[in-house]
Design an enzyme around this catalytic site. Structure first.
Site, PDB file in Angstrom:
ATOM      1  N   ALA A  29       0.857  -1.192   0.000  1.00  0.00           N
ATOM      2  CA  ALA A  29       0.000   0.000   0.000  1.00  0.00           C
ATOM      3  C   ALA A  29       0.892   1.240   0.000  1.00  0.00           C
ATOM      4  O   ALA A  29       2.112   1.129   0.172  1.00  0.00           O
ATOM      5  CB  ALA A  29      -0.889   0.006   1.232  1.00  0.00           C
ATOM      6  N   LYS A  30       0.336   2.377  -0.205  1.00  0.00           N
ATOM      7  CA  LYS A  30       1.077   3.638  -0.064  1.00  0.00           C
ATOM      8  C   LYS A  30       0.058   4.747   0.106  1.00  0.00           C
ATOM      9  O   LYS A  30      -1.089   4.622  -0.355  1.00  0.00           O
ATOM     10  CB  LYS A  30       1.901   3.906  -1.334  1.00  0.00           C
ATOM     11  N   GLY A  31       0.479   5.827   0.753  1.00  0.00           N
ATOM     12  CA  GLY A  31      -0.433   6.951   0.922  1.00  0.00           C
ATOM     13  C   GLY A  31       0.333   8.245   0.862  1.00  0.00           C
ATOM     14  O   GLY A  31       1.568   8.259   0.833  1.00  0.00           O
TER      15      GLY A  31
END
Ligand code: NAD
Length: 411
Positions: free
Chosen positions: A101-103
């Site tokens: 994931a990444k944000g």
């Protein structure tokens, strides 16, 4: 070329080697969930500013999704999407039970007060707290975010879900973080460099190493390799570099940087050199540990080091990658070389879930073991299939995610 296009090229090369069907490629490339939220916050001035926050949860076939949270003005959905996919392959290469994931939030943290950053972070958690958590998606620090930001995330998440230290990693050691997380990426880069040197039949003591970047990753890499008796012949930061054939005094560099707000400008223990000169230095190992995209088709032919270890994310553009391969330069790819950070994040999560503490020696021992095993697997695949270590690493990562997807079933 954007980093998303580069990682897509590497994915395709691995997928061709693995003979993946078009349907499986599409499934693996599509993100499971992409979220964009509005973050309205009252600034210190009393004005209301509205920020945009993103979280892309790419793939959970192998476990809860894991990836950093970036605060930078250039954050946008496309960048976050490609970094999320990279995390899926990276966690799979080192075989830890996570997805990717990444944000990020599009903002410049250097222009904000700590209280403003805290309000923005807490408001972001308010908006997405139902979408992440210890068994779902676990954020961590990335460019522009610090252990303090992770502490605010844990605290705000706890207001909704109760005490849950494992909902985020990279926390301060005094607030449910772990010793050894800070050095883990650099330690991993250093220990993998030693493994590669051994595999190539090269002597370790006296090996000359040039490192671009003296931030978290570059400085810990330098210290590890210096302790292993390598010669750190050049080091740089954003303002230029320093060179000394007999080897720079790494402890002195630490002292200097600590007393000059993290900058090396004015250091007197070596001759000044530019970042461009450092990349073209005649040395045994070149370690780009600062920015992405620094080796391009324009400067790749100038590289004289026979070995490159990618400590930064995507420091080599795909066109340059082909040139370096043609020149016979061995490249240890980012998805393996800098995976020490996410591996130590996993240790933090494991300890948080067990309400237990390991101590620094166990953290280091487990880190060296996991990275060492991943290195051997990538190396074996690279030699048996006659592909570059990068393609082998992607084959290992993409292949593992593909198999987990099939074993778990689609229905
Ligand atoms: P950092 O901010 O601590 O340090 C970055 C260093 O690069 C600094 O010394 C800075 O002066 C230097 N730099 C910036 N611009 C430069 C330029 N134009 N030319 C030369 N040097 C320049 O960052 P970090 O955490 O050490 O991360 C470095 C790289 O490693 C990034 O690509 C990051 O995505 C990657 N990475 C970091 C981690 C981690 O755990 N910190 C994990 C995986 C990958």
């Amino acid at each position: 070329m954007r980093s998303s296009e580069a990682s897509r090229i590497y994915f395709d090369r691995a997928a061709d080697q693995l003979d993946l069907s078009d349907n499986m490629r599409r499934l693996l490339l599509t993100a499971k969930r992409e979220v964009q939220v509005q973050i309205p916050v009252e600034m210190d001035s009393g004005d209301v500013a509205t920020f945009i926050g993103y979280r892309v949860q790419h793939n959970s076939a192998r476990g809860p999704m894991k990836g950093g949270l970036r605060y930078h003005p250039q954050v946008d959905l496309e960048e976050v999407r490609s970094l999320a996919a990279l995390m899926t392959w990276k966690t799979a290469v080192v075989n830890i039970p996570y997805g990717g994931a990444k944000g990020g939030i599009s903002l410049d943290p250097s222009k904000m007060s700590p209280r403003e950053l805290e309000r923005i972070t807490r408001r972001f958690v308010d908006a997405i707290h139902d979408l992440f958590g210890p068994d779902v998606d676990i954020p961590a620090p990335d460019m522009g975010t610090t252990p303090d930001v992770m502490a605010w995330i844990m605290n705000q998440y706890g207001k909704y879900h109760g005490f849950s230290p494992a909902c985020v990693t990279g926390k301060p050691v005094e607030y449910h973080g772990i010793p050894g997380r800070d050095e883990a990426t650099g330690r991993g880069v250093g220990s993998l460099t030693l493994k590669l040197l051994s595999r190539l039949g090269r002597k370790i003591a006296g090996t000359s190493v040039a490192i671009q970047g003296f931030g978290n990753v570059g400085s810990h890499t330098a210290k590890f390799l210096h302790d292993a008796e390598c010669r750190i012949v050049a080091i740089s930061d954003a303002f230029g570099g320093f060179h000394r054939t007999e080897g720079l005094d790494v402890l002195e560099l630490f002292r200097y940087s600590n007393s000059h707000s993290g900058r090396l400008e004015g250091f007197s223990g070596g001759d000044h050199m530019t970042n461009a000169e450092l990349l073209a230095l005649d040395c045994d190992v070149l370690i780009p540990a600062a920015l992405g995209g620094v080796l391009t088709q324009e400067n790749a032919r100038a590289v004289r080091a026979p070995i490159i270890v990618e400590a930064a994310n995507a420091p080599i553009q795909p066109e340059a990658d082909l040139i370096l391969d043609e020149l016979g330069i061995v490249v240890l790819p980012d998805i393996l070389a800098n995976a020490g950070g996410v591996t130590a994040s996993w240790f933090e999560w494991v300890q948080n879930r067990q309400y237990y503490q390991w101590g620094i020696n166990r953290v280091r021992q487990e880190l060296d073991r996991i990275l060492g095993e991943a290195f051997e697997q990538v190396w074996q695949l690279s030699t048996s299939r006659k592909v570059t270590p990068r393609t082998a690493a992607y084959m290992l990562g993409v292949g593992r995610v593909g198999r987990a997807t099939v074993l778990g079933g689609i229905q």
